[in-house]
Design a protein around this motif. Sequence first.
Motif: not given
Length: 139
Positions: A53-57, A63-64, A66-72
């Motif tokens: 679960m820690m590895v998945a988190a 992954i999220l 860079p996506v959030v940074y580019n959207n902001s």
Amino acid sequence: MKEFKLENEPKIESGFKTPEHYFENFSKNFMQQLPEEEPKVISLFQKNKKIVMMVAAVLTISILIPVVYNNSINANNNEIDATALENYLSYQSNINQYELINGLEADEIDNIKTTVVLENATIEDILATNGNLELLMLE
């Protein structure tokens, strides 16, 4: 050459023989040899559930980010670059100055109005060097 006939030669017997009634009793003997208790199955997921679960988190967050940074960045950058707007308008042949003025509000037009003080010598230099005087006179 000597003639060879397969039927006349003595045949070699195989060294392997199956016991009598082997195939008839095979399934009974095989089932008797199996252990009666089934082995305990230990799942890797249950044993290392916290680690998985820690590895998945961590993977999801990595992954999220860079996506959030580019959207902001794109959300904050809603202003149009002045040079890009000017280049766009200059290359659109179907837009004239009157259409541009109609699209502006009164306070924007007041901000555009500036007084430019030109000396007579500057005006004479511009008129002398510019060969397209008719266009300047019409505008």
